[in-house]
Design an enzyme around this catalytic site. Structure first.
Site, mmCIF file in Angstrom:
data_model
loop_
_atom_site.group_PDB
_atom_site.id
_atom_site.type_symbol
_atom_site.label_atom_id
_atom_site.label_comp_id
_atom_site.label_asym_id
_atom_site.label_seq_id
_atom_site.Cartn_x
_atom_site.Cartn_y
_atom_site.Cartn_z
ATOM 1 N N ASN A 203 1.181 -1.183 -0.013
ATOM 2 C CA ASN A 203 0.331 0.052 0.002
ATOM 3 C C ASN A 203 1.238 1.262 -0.115
ATOM 4 O OD1 ASN A 203 -1.642 2.369 0.506
ATOM 5 N ND2 ASN A 203 -2.548 1.174 2.361
ATOM 6 N N ARG B 128 -2.679 -2.554 -3.266
ATOM 7 C CA ARG B 128 -4.050 -1.244 -2.508
ATOM 8 C C ARG B 128 -3.889 -0.202 -3.768
ATOM 9 N NH1 ARG B 128 -5.449 3.033 0.870
ATOM 10 N NH2 ARG B 128 -7.840 3.042 0.798
ATOM 11 N N HIS C 202 -13.127 3.431 0.062
ATOM 12 C CA HIS C 202 -12.939 2.610 1.729
ATOM 13 C C HIS C 202 -13.869 1.315 1.135
ATOM 14 C CE1 HIS C 202 -13.022 5.540 4.452
ATOM 15 N NE2 HIS C 202 -12.035 5.509 4.208
ATOM 16 N N HIS D 126 -17.523 2.283 7.710
ATOM 17 C CA HIS D 126 -16.352 2.761 8.317
ATOM 18 C C HIS D 126 -15.547 4.003 8.562
ATOM 19 C CE1 HIS D 126 -11.846 1.803 6.991
ATOM 20 N NE2 HIS D 126 -12.130 3.142 7.134
ATOM 21 N N GLY E 170 -12.998 6.219 10.916
ATOM 22 C CA GLY E 170 -11.747 6.255 10.218
ATOM 23 C C GLY E 170 -11.391 7.598 10.748
ATOM 24 N N ASN E 171 -10.265 8.237 10.585
ATOM 25 C CA ASN E 171 -10.000 9.640 10.340
ATOM 26 C C ASN E 171 -10.635 9.877 8.858
ATOM 27 O OD1 ASN E 171 -8.525 10.652 11.738
ATOM 28 N ND2 ASN E 171 -6.325 9.845 11.407
ATOM 29 N N GLY E 172 -10.537 9.110 8.177
ATOM 30 C CA GLY E 172 -12.010 9.258 7.096
ATOM 31 C C GLY E 172 -12.529 8.336 6.581
ATOM 32 N N ARG F 79 -11.735 16.810 7.843
ATOM 33 C CA ARG F 79 -12.904 16.555 6.019
ATOM 34 C C ARG F 79 -13.929 17.433 7.290
ATOM 35 N NH1 ARG F 79 -11.433 10.888 3.990
ATOM 36 N NH2 ARG F 79 -9.413 11.509 3.642
ATOM 37 N N ARG G 149 -10.280 9.710 20.733
ATOM 38 C CA ARG G 149 -10.104 9.834 22.372
ATOM 39 C C ARG G 149 -9.743 11.215 22.805
ATOM 40 N NH1 ARG G 149 -6.118 5.645 20.308
ATOM 41 N NH2 ARG G 149 -6.036 7.348 18.114
ATOM 42 N N GLY H 78 -11.169 2.867 12.847
ATOM 43 C CA GLY H 78 -10.582 2.811 14.261
ATOM 44 C C GLY H 78 -12.199 3.319 15.318
ATOM 45 N N ASN I 6 -13.750 0.814 17.897
ATOM 46 C CA ASN I 6 -13.091 1.400 18.968
ATOM 47 C C ASN I 6 -13.832 2.739 19.920
ATOM 48 O OD1 ASN I 6 -10.519 0.035 19.612
ATOM 49 N ND2 ASN I 6 -10.632 1.256 17.627
ATOM 50 N N GLU J 210 -8.153 -5.588 5.494
ATOM 51 C CA GLU J 210 -8.190 -4.531 4.198
ATOM 52 C C GLU J 210 -6.998 -5.382 3.477
ATOM 53 O OE1 GLU J 210 -8.399 -0.673 5.770
ATOM 54 O OE2 GLU J 210 -9.017 -0.125 3.514
HETATM 55 P P1 ADP Z 1 -7.464 5.798 9.062
HETATM 56 O O1 ADP Z 1 -8.576 6.609 8.482
HETATM 57 O O2 ADP Z 1 -6.162 6.424 9.289
HETATM 58 O O3 ADP Z 1 -7.360 4.024 8.873
HETATM 59 P P2 ADP Z 1 -8.096 4.807 11.807
HETATM 60 O O4 ADP Z 1 -8.602 3.393 11.136
HETATM 61 O O5 ADP Z 1 -7.472 3.919 12.205
HETATM 62 O O6 ADP Z 1 -8.274 5.199 10.336
HETATM 63 O O7 ADP Z 1 -8.952 5.534 12.621
HETATM 64 C C1 ADP Z 1 -8.089 6.073 13.361
HETATM 65 C C2 ADP Z 1 -9.128 7.167 14.129
HETATM 66 O O8 ADP Z 1 -10.134 6.050 15.058
HETATM 67 C C3 ADP Z 1 -8.451 7.787 14.983
HETATM 68 O O9 ADP Z 1 -8.314 9.067 15.211
HETATM 69 C C4 ADP Z 1 -9.216 8.014 16.569
HETATM 70 O O10 ADP Z 1 -10.395 8.907 16.537
HETATM 71 C C5 ADP Z 1 -10.335 7.214 16.665
HETATM 72 N N1 ADP Z 1 -9.707 5.919 17.285
HETATM 73 C C6 ADP Z 1 -8.460 4.683 17.501
HETATM 74 N N2 ADP Z 1 -8.469 4.336 18.550
HETATM 75 C C7 ADP Z 1 -10.036 4.383 19.113
HETATM 76 C C8 ADP Z 1 -10.222 4.617 20.845
HETATM 77 N N3 ADP Z 1 -9.640 3.464 21.818
HETATM 78 N N4 ADP Z 1 -11.093 5.182 21.373
HETATM 79 C C9 ADP Z 1 -11.689 5.807 20.572
HETATM 80 N N5 ADP Z 1 -11.169 6.619 19.293
HETATM 81 C C10 ADP Z 1 -10.250 5.434 18.540
#
Ligand code: ADP
Length: 399
Positions: free
Chosen positions: A7, A90, A179, A207, A209-211, A240, A284, A330, A334, A385
């Site tokens: 990737n 990827r 994604h 999904h 995460g950050n995105g 974003r 977090r 993420g 979590n 992925e």
């Molecule tokens: P990316 O889109 O970069 O692949 P991820 O899927 O790893 O990102 O998600 C990252 C985000 O997940 C972090 O910015 C945070 O907001 C969130 N995150 C990660 N761990 C935790 C946690 N233990 N509790 C709450 N939010 C979390």
């Protein structure tokens, strides 16, 4: 068969070597700061770890180092490159033409070059990564797995934008969705957990995460998704904005005298959770601040959760009813609080959310968050992925 998954990002390169006999990860690693100082983290499945600064001016040098580490010395997991059955890449964007995972050849690379204008950030490094692997492993099969290809079945009324049609015909402006590899993995794994065929389940996968993106699946294919022409559209994200009135942007451009590039930077890097809270893009830190009574931190989290909730309502309507709602990535894997905020007050849609099961769900593991009598099941399914890429690559290599 062993599959190397690559990737390539603009200054980073993630890799995994997966043994397909049991889908175990033999080694995974990350090259960072390619083109500047260069450093690598390399972890074997049996717990050996190598971390070092290492000059890697180009992606090719990074891949060359990875191949050396994999095959030679203390951190090796195979003895020769020929033990790699194929390489799976990827690729974020496959344009309109690449609608399934495919062998990378000159024709595919040339096509990917033509769509760089609509994929300027992710296209060039992915192409560099593929070219470098072809150079370094000329006899090894190279396969591209495209995030957009999961959206090949989205109906035209969902991918055409309501602007003059010529922008679609001449400029390729349409919804592509992103994604897809993650949503596809999660859809398959969810069906497996439920002991059903994906074709028989109306599903929404989130999904987060950050995105973040939300996708609706019916009959085993995606019928709508929240990201669009770029990953900018849809739910509120870390930095974003997600969807909003487009004239907010043109108004700011005119009023503040900023360029298109500056406006893009504003809505991509300075907006979303970070922009509203002024605290962080990381949930977090937002949670910690919200707990202290920080209004804007709490507001940004409410906006995130509500933007997802609204899509769940819209997609349930499009699907003509929902069977399963799934959280991944993420935040999805979590952040129990965000999941609760998304799922509260959705009883009318058939979702009975089990607050206790949600709060006690182990982080990053599969879990059921709905009550036994809930019409709609709510699950957490961690994404993978790399495994999806490896499976596609192995099945093409086996043909
Ligand atoms: P990316 O889109 O970069 O692949 P991820 O899927 O790893 O990102 O998600 C990252 C985000 O997940 C972090 O910015 C945070 O907001 C969130 N995150 C990660 N761990 C935790 C946690 N233990 N509790 C709450 N939010 C979390």
């Amino acid at each position: 068969m062993r599959i190397l998954v690559v990737n390539a990002g603009s200054s980073s390169l993630k890799y995994q070597l997966i043994d397909m006999t049991d889908e175990s990860v033999l080694v995974k690693g990350l090259c960072e700061n390619i083109g500047t100082k260069g450093n690598i983290t390399h972890k074997t499945g049996d717990g050996r770890k190598y971390e070092a600064d290492y000059p890697m001016p180009t992606h090719k040098q990074a891949i060359s180092l990875v191949l050396k580490l994999i095959t030679e010395g203390e951190y090796a997991v195979i003895s020769d490159i020929s033990e790699i059955g194929a390489v799976g890449h990827r690729v974020a964007h496959g344009g309109e033409k690449l609608r399934r995972s495919t062998v990378i050849d000159d024709e595919v690379l040339n096509y990917l070059e033509t769509i760089v204008p609509i994929n300027p950030l992710h296209g060039p490094p992915a192409i560099l990564g593929m070219r470098a692997c072809i150079d370094l492993m000329p006899t090894t099969l190279q396969v591209g797995v495209f995030d957009t290809s999961f959206y090949g079945e989205i109906p035209d009324y969902n991918y055409i934008y309501p602007i003059p049609y010529s922008f679609y015909e001449e400029d390729r402006i349409r919804k592509y969705g992103f994604h897809g590899t993650s949503h596809r993995y999660v859809m398959g794994r969810t069906a497996e957990i439920l002991g059903k065929d994906p074709k028989d389940i109306n599903m929404i996968t989130c999904h987060l995460g950050n995105g973040s993106s939300v996708t609706a699946e019916k009959g085993g294919v995606a019928i709508d998704t929240s990201m669009g022409f770029t990953p900018q559209d849809g739910v509120v994200m870390g930095t974003r904005s997600g969807a909003m009135d487009p004239t907010v942007v043109t108004y700011i451009m005119k009023n503040k005298g900023i360029s298109a590039e500056e406006a893009e930077n504003l809505i991509n890097k300075k907006s979303g959770i970070l922009g509203v809270s002024g605290v962080s893009n990381d949930l977090r830190e937002i949670a910690a601040e919200a707990e202290k009574g920080n209004y804007r931190a709490e507001l940004s989290r409410k906006m995130l959760a509500n933007s997802i909730k609204k899509l769940i309502g819209a997609y349930t309507a499009e699907l003509n009813g929902l069977d399963v709602l799934v959280f991944t990535a993420g935040i999805g894997e979590n952040d129990a609080k965000v999941r609760e905020m998304v799922c509260e007050n959705l009883e009318y849609l058939g979702i009975k959310f089990d607050v206790n099961a949600n709060m006690s769900a182990p982080r990053g593991e599969e879990a059921v968050l709905s009550t036994a009598d809930s019409k709609v099941k709510v699950l957490v399914v961690p994404t993978n992925e790399e495994l999806m890429i490896a499976r596609d690559t192995a099945s093409i290599a086996a043909k």
